[in-house]
Design a protein around this motif. Structure first.
Motif, PDB file in Angstrom:
ATOM      1  N   ARG A  51       0.835  -1.213   0.000  1.00 19.99           N
ATOM      2  CA  ARG A  51       0.000   0.000   0.000  1.00 19.99           C
ATOM      3  C   ARG A  51       0.869   1.262   0.000  1.00 19.99           C
ATOM      4  O   ARG A  51       0.670   2.165  -0.816  1.00 19.99           O
ATOM      5  CB  ARG A  51      -0.920  -0.029   1.220  1.00 19.99           C
TER       6      ARG A  51
ATOM      7  N   GLN B  60       2.885   1.563  -3.282  1.00 28.34           N
ATOM      8  CA  GLN B  60       2.069   2.056  -4.390  1.00 28.34           C
ATOM      9  C   GLN B  60       1.883   3.569  -4.308  1.00 28.34           C
ATOM     10  O   GLN B  60       1.904   4.261  -5.328  1.00 28.34           O
ATOM     11  CB  GLN B  60       0.704   1.363  -4.404  1.00 28.34           C
TER      12      GLN B  60
ATOM     13  N   SER C  32      -8.417  -6.566  -2.612  1.00 24.52           N
ATOM     14  CA  SER C  32      -9.555  -5.653  -2.482  1.00 24.52           C
ATOM     15  C   SER C  32      -9.673  -5.132  -1.046  1.00 24.52           C
ATOM     16  O   SER C  32      -9.888  -3.937  -0.813  1.00 24.52           O
ATOM     17  CB  SER C  32     -10.840  -6.374  -2.888  1.00 24.52           C
TER      18      SER C  32
ATOM     19  N   GLY D 239      -7.122  -2.483  -0.288  1.00 23.11           N
ATOM     20  CA  GLY D 239      -7.242  -1.239  -1.046  1.00 23.11           C
ATOM     21  C   GLY D 239      -6.153  -1.027  -2.085  1.00 23.11           C
ATOM     22  O   GLY D 239      -5.817   0.116  -2.420  1.00 23.11           O
TER      23      GLY D 239
ATOM     24  N   LYS E 253      -4.460  -1.244  -5.961  1.00 23.15           N
ATOM     25  CA  LYS E 253      -5.025  -0.879  -7.260  1.00 23.15           C
ATOM     26  C   LYS E 253      -4.069  -1.244  -8.389  1.00 23.15           C
ATOM     27  O   LYS E 253      -2.885  -1.472  -8.179  1.00 23.15           O
ATOM     28  CB  LYS E 253      -5.309   0.623  -7.292  1.00 23.15           C
ATOM     29  N   ASN E 254      -4.627  -1.294  -9.583  1.00 22.55           N
ATOM     30  CA  ASN E 254      -3.851  -1.469 -10.819  1.00 22.55           C
ATOM     31  C   ASN E 254      -2.839  -2.610 -10.703  1.00 22.55           C
ATOM     32  O   ASN E 254      -1.634  -2.404 -10.766  1.00 22.55           O
ATOM     33  CB  ASN E 254      -3.132  -0.157 -11.167  1.00 22.55           C
ATOM     34  N   TYR E 255      -3.339  -3.812 -10.556  1.00 22.72           N
ATOM     35  CA  TYR E 255      -2.475  -4.957 -10.290  1.00 22.72           C
ATOM     36  C   TYR E 255      -2.782  -6.121 -11.232  1.00 22.72           C
ATOM     37  O   TYR E 255      -3.858  -6.223 -11.813  1.00 22.72           O
ATOM     38  CB  TYR E 255      -2.657  -5.429  -8.844  1.00 22.72           C
TER      39      TYR E 255
ATOM     40  N   LYS F  46       2.177  -0.429 -12.894  1.00 23.09           N
ATOM     41  CA  LYS F  46       1.516  -1.717 -12.679  1.00 23.09           C
ATOM     42  C   LYS F  46       2.180  -2.426 -11.506  1.00 23.09           C
ATOM     43  O   LYS F  46       3.392  -2.362 -11.326  1.00 23.09           O
ATOM     44  CB  LYS F  46       1.619  -2.587 -13.936  1.00 23.09           C
TER      45      LYS F  46
END
Length: 419
Positions: free
Chosen positions: A33, A36, A75, A78, A80-82, A43
């Protein structure tokens, strides 16, 4: 292109706490998290184990079960874009028992990461690897696989690499962990240097004689369609700095790609899956080092084509094509570049006023005595050994090729130094 890779064990018991990195603080159950948010990758690729599966009547369903579990936690956390890569694992767990060879994971990651990186045409790849959540063999094998792939990519692209790990800690010892950069480098170019052994990308673990026969004579028939000596000559041409040989031994890329996909398919088809109190998966074959050689041969060929340097096998090559290869490819090793440049200079000087309207052996043109090719001279002069290179001139353009009667000897010379 900025990519973040992360091997994951079982996220079920990951406790929520604060992660700190580069002045930022994020409360989460995963280090991904904060990475990112601070790195901002284009990605994120999560590398999960099939051992996360809790159900499945066949291996396809086992992989789907493992991926479903990872998606649930992605999910929840939290992210994203994975993307998710599922690789084979081993061990005994509350939800299942998985039997097999640990290196199957490594060879799978070699192939899947290679194919993933080939999707990006960018001249610079910025690769980040979070090792915080890997378990046991998974951590070191992921690191090893990605580093080896990046060393080859570095011949063709600029590769930046960073690896991360959170502070080590017992589960209840603290509510805050710092992220640490444990490696930050410009990946150094390194040509691949391995040989093919038995021409088997898969070896049996527990197959009967009939199953073994079918495996080698039918399932993996595509391997027989490629000449091993020429694949190794191609790999050796890059390793030894031999530009003309790279053109001559450039392989059939589609055949190599088929070997990769067929090997994974056959490997996954040779698994027993059953449920007795818990999920059981037994792999009856294992992937071999030969598979890695075919993957890297495919990588070299595909990257040469993507770089607009070589796209097919060529027996007759112009000197400007060789000069382009020298400048654009062999710049990764100054020794190769200087040596090839010097050999081209000598060749041009020797042939400047020669009338060569048909193919002739280099030594014949120089009115020198013909002899048997010499391995030392071949390697010392960029493959332009004067007893086996043929030359002709067409409208002042010099063309070079190898004497096809000596092609097996040339292929053998190219493999010098491969292990």
């Amino acid at each position: 292109m900025k990519l973040l890779f992360a091997p994951w064990g079982n996220p079920t018991g990951w406790r929520e706490l604060f992660y700190e990195f580069e002045g930022e603080k994020v409360k989460s159950s995963t280090s991904l998290r904060i990475l990112q948010e601070t790195i901002e990758p284009d990605k994120t690729i999560i590398v999960g184990l099939d051992t996360l599966a809790e159900e499945g009547s066949n291996y396809k369903e086992v992989k789907e079960s493992a991926e479903k579990k990872i998606k649930e936690y992605v999910s929840k956390f939290g992210l994203k874009n994975y993307d998710i890569l599922i690789a084979p694992g081993i061990g005994a767990f509350p939800s299942g028992i998985f039997h097999g060879d640990a290196l199957d994971y490594y060879y799978n990651i070699i192939a899947k990461v290679s194919l993933n990186l080939l999707e990006y045409s960018d001249n610079t790849l910025d690769i980040h690897l979070d090792l915080t959540h890997g378990i046991n063999y998974q951590t070191i094998l992921t690191y090893r696989a990605i580093k080896e792939v990046l060393e080859l990519f570095s011949i063709f692209k600029e590769i930046k690499f960073k690896a991360y790990n959170a502070d080590p800690s017992l589960p209840v010892a603290t509510d805050k962990l710092f992220m640490n950069i444990i490696e930050g480098t410009q990946s150094a170019p390194k040509p691949f240097d391995r040989r093919i052994g038995q021409r088997r990308t898969i070896e049996p673990i527990d197959l009967n004689p009939e199953e073994r026969r079918k495996l080698f004579e039918k399932d993996l028939m595509c391997i027989r369609e490629i000449r091993t000596s020429e694949i190794l000559a191609f790999i050796g041409a890059l390793y030894n700095g031999l530009p003309l040989a790279l053109f001559r031994f450039y392989p059939d890329v589609n055949n190599l790609k088929e070997i990769i996909s067929k090997t994974i398919e056959v490997y996954e088809n040779h698994m027993d899956v059953w449920y007795k109190e818990k999920l059981n998966v037994r792999r009856n074959v294992k992937i071999t080092e030969d598979f890695k050689v075919y993957v890297f041969a495919y990588l070299i060929a595909t990257l040469l084509e993507a770089s607009h340097l070589i796209s097919c096998q060529k027996k007759e090559v112009t000197l400007p094509e060789i000069e382009k290869l020298k400048s654009s490819l062999f710049k990764f090793d100054e020794r190769f570049k200087v040596r090839i440049e010097d050999d081209i200079h000598v060749l041009r000087k020797n042939l400047k006023n020669k009338d060569i309207n048909k193919w002739q052996i280099y030594n014949e043109i120089l009115e020198a005595s013909l002899g048997e090719p010499d391995k030392r001279n071949f390697l010392a002069h960029s493959g332009f050994e004067r007893n086996i290179v043929e030359i002709k001139k067409d409208e002042e353009e010099l063309f070079l090729r190898y004497n096809e009667d000596k092609i097996e000897t040339i292929a053998d010379y190219c493999q010098s130094g491969l292990k």
